[in-house]
Design a protein around this motif. Structure first.
Motif, short mmCIF file in Angstrom:
data_model
loop_
_atom_site.label_atom_id
_atom_site.label_comp_id
_atom_site.label_asym_id
_atom_site.label_seq_id
_atom_site.Cartn_x
_atom_site.Cartn_y
_atom_site.Cartn_z
N SER A 5 0.83 -1.20 0.00
CA SER A 5 0.00 0.00 0.00
C SER A 5 0.87 1.25 0.00
N PHE A 6 0.51 2.21 -0.83
CA PHE A 6 1.29 3.43 -0.92
C PHE A 6 0.48 4.51 -1.62
N PRO A 7 0.67 5.78 -1.25
CA PRO A 7 0.13 6.84 -2.08
C PRO A 7 1.12 7.19 -3.20
N THR A 8 2.40 7.26 -2.86
CA THR A 8 3.48 7.44 -3.84
C THR A 8 4.63 6.55 -3.41
N ARG A 9 5.15 5.83 -4.35
CA ARG A 9 6.22 4.91 -3.98
C ARG A 9 7.26 4.86 -5.09
N ARG A 10 8.49 5.02 -4.70
CA ARG A 10 9.61 4.80 -5.62
C ARG A 10 10.00 3.36 -5.41
N SER A 11 9.84 2.56 -6.40
CA SER A 11 10.11 1.14 -6.26
C SER A 11 11.38 0.77 -7.01
N SER A 12 12.31 0.17 -6.31
CA SER A 12 13.50 -0.31 -6.99
C SER A 12 13.22 -1.72 -7.48
N THR A 34 -7.13 -0.87 -13.36
CA THR A 34 -5.95 -0.13 -13.78
C THR A 34 -6.09 1.31 -13.34
N ILE A 35 -5.13 1.79 -12.55
CA ILE A 35 -5.19 3.16 -12.04
C ILE A 35 -4.18 4.07 -12.72
N GLY A 36 -3.33 3.51 -13.55
CA GLY A 36 -2.34 4.31 -14.24
C GLY A 36 -1.30 3.45 -14.93
N MET A 37 -0.31 4.14 -15.48
CA MET A 37 0.78 3.49 -16.18
C MET A 37 2.08 4.01 -15.60
N CYS A 38 3.13 3.23 -15.72
CA CYS A 38 4.45 3.70 -15.32
C CYS A 38 5.48 3.08 -16.26
N VAL A 48 5.54 5.29 -8.70
CA VAL A 48 4.13 5.02 -8.90
C VAL A 48 3.32 5.84 -7.91
N THR A 49 2.26 6.51 -8.39
CA THR A 49 1.42 7.32 -7.52
C THR A 49 -0.03 6.87 -7.64
N ASP A 50 -0.69 6.73 -6.51
CA ASP A 50 -2.12 6.43 -6.48
C ASP A 50 -2.84 7.68 -5.98
N PRO A 51 -3.48 8.45 -6.88
CA PRO A 51 -4.14 9.68 -6.46
C PRO A 51 -5.36 9.45 -5.57
#
Length: 70
Positions: A5-12, A34-38, A48-51
């Motif tokens: 779970s995250f609102p904004t996450r930098r994922s390595s 689908t909430i977006g693309m990255c 990745v950001t979940d608004p």
């Protein structure tokens, strides 16, 4: 890969380098939206950001590789 779970996450090591992924969310592990693309960088990292993260008490995430045209 599943994301926590995250609102904004930098994922390595999100996925393969220089690929496009659909970011999906679910509240029940059955129904995915689908909430977006990255796009990953040369090292496979992405932000990745979940608004809408604040609208749910808990949410699960996954990324799905998009098929690239040849």
């Amino acid at each position: 890969r599943d994301l926590h779970s995250f609102p904004t996450r930098r994922s390595s090591d999100l996925g393969d380098p220089n690929r496009v992924y659909a970011v999906q969310s679910s509240t029940n592990l059955t129904d995915w939206v689908t909430i977006g693309m990255c796009a990953t960088d040369a090292n496979g990292n992405a932000t990745v950001t979940d608004p809408d993260a604040d609208k749910y008490p808990a949410r699960l995430y996954r990324v799905v590789a998009m098929i690239s045209p040849h």
